[in-house]
Scaffold this motif. Structure first.
Motif, PDB file in Angstrom:
ATOM      1  N   ARG A  73       0.820  -1.215   0.000  1.00  0.00           N
ATOM      2  CA  ARG A  73       0.000   0.000   0.000  1.00  0.00           C
ATOM      3  C   ARG A  73       0.852   1.263   0.000  1.00  0.00           C
ATOM      4  O   ARG A  73       0.622   2.178  -0.801  1.00  0.00           O
ATOM      5  CB  ARG A  73      -0.940  -0.006   1.200  1.00  0.00           C
ATOM      6  N   GLY A  74       1.836   1.324   0.895  1.00  0.00           N
ATOM      7  CA  GLY A  74       2.656   2.529   0.993  1.00  0.00           C
ATOM      8  C   GLY A  74       3.398   2.819  -0.296  1.00  0.00           C
ATOM      9  O   GLY A  74       3.474   3.973  -0.749  1.00  0.00           O
ATOM     10  N   PHE A  75       3.958   1.774  -0.905  1.00  0.00           N
ATOM     11  CA  PHE A  75       4.691   1.947  -2.152  1.00  0.00           C
ATOM     12  C   PHE A  75       3.765   2.430  -3.265  1.00  0.00           C
ATOM     13  O   PHE A  75       4.102   3.341  -4.024  1.00  0.00           O
ATOM     14  CB  PHE A  75       5.345   0.620  -2.555  1.00  0.00           C
ATOM     15  N   PHE A  76       2.580   1.824  -3.345  1.00  0.00           N
ATOM     16  CA  PHE A  76       1.636   2.219  -4.395  1.00  0.00           C
ATOM     17  C   PHE A  76       1.217   3.679  -4.241  1.00  0.00           C
ATOM     18  O   PHE A  76       1.210   4.442  -5.218  1.00  0.00           O
ATOM     19  CB  PHE A  76       0.401   1.324  -4.360  1.00  0.00           C
ATOM     20  N   LEU A  77       0.854   4.090  -3.029  1.00  0.00           N
ATOM     21  CA  LEU A  77       0.396   5.464  -2.823  1.00  0.00           C
ATOM     22  C   LEU A  77       1.501   6.469  -3.127  1.00  0.00           C
ATOM     23  O   LEU A  77       1.255   7.555  -3.681  1.00  0.00           O
ATOM     24  CB  LEU A  77      -0.106   5.636  -1.383  1.00  0.00           C
ATOM     25  N   GLU A  78       2.735   6.106  -2.788  1.00  0.00           N
ATOM     26  CA  GLU A  78       3.870   6.997  -3.070  1.00  0.00           C
ATOM     27  C   GLU A  78       4.066   7.162  -4.576  1.00  0.00           C
ATOM     28  O   GLU A  78       4.311   8.285  -5.057  1.00  0.00           O
ATOM     29  CB  GLU A  78       5.129   6.423  -2.425  1.00  0.00           C
ATOM     30  N   ARG A  79       3.951   6.072  -5.322  1.00  0.00           N
ATOM     31  CA  ARG A  79       4.187   6.129  -6.764  1.00  0.00           C
ATOM     32  C   ARG A  79       3.011   6.749  -7.522  1.00  0.00           C
ATOM     33  O   ARG A  79       3.207   7.370  -8.572  1.00  0.00           O
ATOM     34  CB  ARG A  79       4.461   4.717  -7.289  1.00  0.00           C
ATOM     35  N   ILE A  80       1.790   6.565  -7.014  1.00  0.00           N
ATOM     36  CA  ILE A  80       0.626   7.035  -7.760  1.00  0.00           C
ATOM     37  C   ILE A  80       0.350   8.516  -7.524  1.00  0.00           C
ATOM     38  O   ILE A  80      -0.275   9.188  -8.368  1.00  0.00           O
ATOM     39  CB  ILE A  80      -0.620   6.189  -7.395  1.00  0.00           C
ATOM     40  N   GLY A 127      -1.998  -2.827  12.244  1.00  0.00           N
ATOM     41  CA  GLY A 127      -0.585  -3.061  12.514  1.00  0.00           C
ATOM     42  C   GLY A 127       0.143  -3.812  11.426  1.00  0.00           C
ATOM     43  O   GLY A 127       1.350  -4.024  11.525  1.00  0.00           O
ATOM     44  N   VAL A 128      -0.576  -4.214  10.378  1.00  0.00           N
ATOM     45  CA  VAL A 128       0.044  -4.914   9.261  1.00  0.00           C
ATOM     46  C   VAL A 128      -0.234  -4.118   7.993  1.00  0.00           C
ATOM     47  O   VAL A 128      -1.394  -3.829   7.681  1.00  0.00           O
ATOM     48  CB  VAL A 128      -0.519  -6.349   9.110  1.00  0.00           C
ATOM     49  N   GLU A 129       0.830  -3.760   7.262  1.00  0.00           N
ATOM     50  CA  GLU A 129       0.629  -3.008   6.032  1.00  0.00           C
ATOM     51  C   GLU A 129      -0.034  -3.886   4.984  1.00  0.00           C
ATOM     52  O   GLU A 129       0.384  -5.021   4.747  1.00  0.00           O
ATOM     53  CB  GLU A 129       1.952  -2.475   5.479  1.00  0.00           C
ATOM     54  N   ALA A 130      -1.074  -3.352   4.351  1.00  0.00           N
ATOM     55  CA  ALA A 130      -1.782  -4.117   3.330  1.00  0.00           C
ATOM     56  C   ALA A 130      -0.902  -4.340   2.119  1.00  0.00           C
ATOM     57  O   ALA A 130      -0.231  -3.421   1.629  1.00  0.00           O
ATOM     58  CB  ALA A 130      -3.060  -3.380   2.921  1.00  0.00           C
ATOM     59  N   GLY A 131      -0.892  -5.576   1.634  1.00  0.00           N
ATOM     60  CA  GLY A 131      -0.158  -5.919   0.425  1.00  0.00           C
ATOM     61  C   GLY A 131      -1.052  -6.713  -0.507  1.00  0.00           C
ATOM     62  O   GLY A 131      -1.743  -7.643  -0.065  1.00  0.00           O
ATOM     63  N   LEU A 132      -1.052  -6.347  -1.776  1.00  0.00           N
ATOM     64  CA  LEU A 132      -1.860  -7.036  -2.766  1.00  0.00           C
ATOM     65  C   LEU A 132      -0.983  -8.042  -3.501  1.00  0.00           C
ATOM     66  O   LEU A 132      -0.055  -7.669  -4.221  1.00  0.00           O
ATOM     67  CB  LEU A 132      -2.447  -6.020  -3.753  1.00  0.00           C
ATOM     68  N   ALA A 174       6.978  -5.300  -8.216  1.00  0.00           N
ATOM     69  CA  ALA A 174       6.059  -4.171  -8.044  1.00  0.00           C
ATOM     70  C   ALA A 174       6.567  -2.910  -8.755  1.00  0.00           C
ATOM     71  O   ALA A 174       5.799  -2.260  -9.477  1.00  0.00           O
ATOM     72  CB  ALA A 174       5.813  -3.899  -6.567  1.00  0.00           C
ATOM     73  N   PRO A 175       7.843  -2.526  -8.601  1.00  0.00           N
ATOM     74  CA  PRO A 175       8.337  -1.364  -9.357  1.00  0.00           C
ATOM     75  C   PRO A 175       8.246  -1.575 -10.870  1.00  0.00           C
ATOM     76  O   PRO A 175       7.910  -0.643 -11.614  1.00  0.00           O
ATOM     77  CB  PRO A 175       9.796  -1.233  -8.902  1.00  0.00           C
ATOM     78  N   GLU A 176       8.541  -2.784 -11.332  1.00  0.00           N
ATOM     79  CA  GLU A 176       8.466  -3.065 -12.766  1.00  0.00           C
ATOM     80  C   GLU A 176       7.022  -2.981 -13.259  1.00  0.00           C
ATOM     81  O   GLU A 176       6.753  -2.468 -14.358  1.00  0.00           O
ATOM     82  CB  GLU A 176       9.044  -4.446 -13.051  1.00  0.00           C
ATOM     83  N   LEU A 177       6.093  -3.480 -12.477  1.00  0.00           N
ATOM     84  CA  LEU A 177       4.683  -3.411 -12.840  1.00  0.00           C
ATOM     85  C   LEU A 177       4.222  -1.962 -12.968  1.00  0.00           C
ATOM     86  O   LEU A 177       3.578  -1.584 -13.956  1.00  0.00           O
ATOM     87  CB  LEU A 177       3.841  -4.138 -11.795  1.00  0.00           C
TER      88      LEU A 177
END
Length: 234
Positions: free
Chosen positions: A79-86, A118-123, A225-228
């Protein structure tokens, strides 16, 4: 993409969704990889669609490459990575970024409700991983088991429908080891060594069972994830 071999299922304790939803269809496809398709075909009574029987011997077996949950689940879009990139893409006014952000944010919210605070969501990127493989399969970092695996799908179990079954016993197959040394060298001769007393359902046979190429490693779970994101938005 389907199945769970050495990990829990995601729709039942032992089954992955795709293979649970239509276990008979999955088992029929897997049977096409076998030298003897009849050895792993679902019982005829389950063939409610009236599909024709496969021939006793195929002109050539299907080469099937399997991506079960074992390999797909670790490849996640966090989630954190996606929101940062989007965020910068939305700021630029990208309709694709806005649309993607809308439905994925709700998806991440649902994952959070399922896994708790307490757990970061991951797809988990189950199906996209198969596409990445098709685009980059010449990369030597993609690895499958040294030998095709006899994976069979349970189609009749009350609690285990869709389960991927492998033989975890450490037993030598017929025609291997010391037994094989007694053959003439002619492959046809080995057929006489293919029956093992007490081998119910032909798990130790070299002619029966499926031949599945299971992917066990990729160019990197942290790289996907970065490649996607790059391929979708650049």
């Amino acid at each position: 993409m389907g199945g769970a071999v050495g990990v829990p299922g995601n729709i039942t304790p032992c089954a992955e969704f795709n293979c649970y939803a239509d276990a008979v269809a999955a088992a029929r496809v897997f049977a096409l990889t076998s030298p003897s398709p009849a050895s792993t075909m679902p019982p005829p009574a389950l063939n409610k669609a009236g599909l024709p029987a496969y021939p006793a011997k195929l002109s050539r077996p299907l080469k099937l490459t399997l991506f079960p949950l074992d390999i797909t689940t670790p490849h996640e879009l966090m989630r954190g990575f996606f929101l940062e990139r989007i965020a910068p893409l939305r700021k630029e006014g990208s309709p694709l970024a806005e649309w993607t952000s809308t439905f994925l944010t709700r998806t991440f919210d649902q994952i959070n409700r399922m896994v708790g605070e307490g757990v970061e969501a991951g797809l988990s990127l189950h199906d996209p991983l198969c596409i990445w493989y098709m685009l980059t399969r010449d990369d030597p970092a993609w690895k499958h088991l040294d030998q095709p695996e006899d994976i069979r799908i349970e189609v009749t179990g009350q609690w285990t429908r869709g389960m991927h079954v492998v033989d975890r016993r450490r037993r030598v197959k017929a025609g291997e080891g010391p037994t094989k040394a007694g053959t003439s060298g002619d492959p046809a001769d080995e057929l006489t060594f293919d029956e093992v007393p007490g081998d119910t359902l032909g798990w130790l046979s070299v002619r029966k069972g499926n031949r599945i190429n299971r992917i066990v490693d990729s160019p990197g779970a942290n790289l996907f994830a970065p490649e996607l994101m790059r391929r979708v938005f650049e």
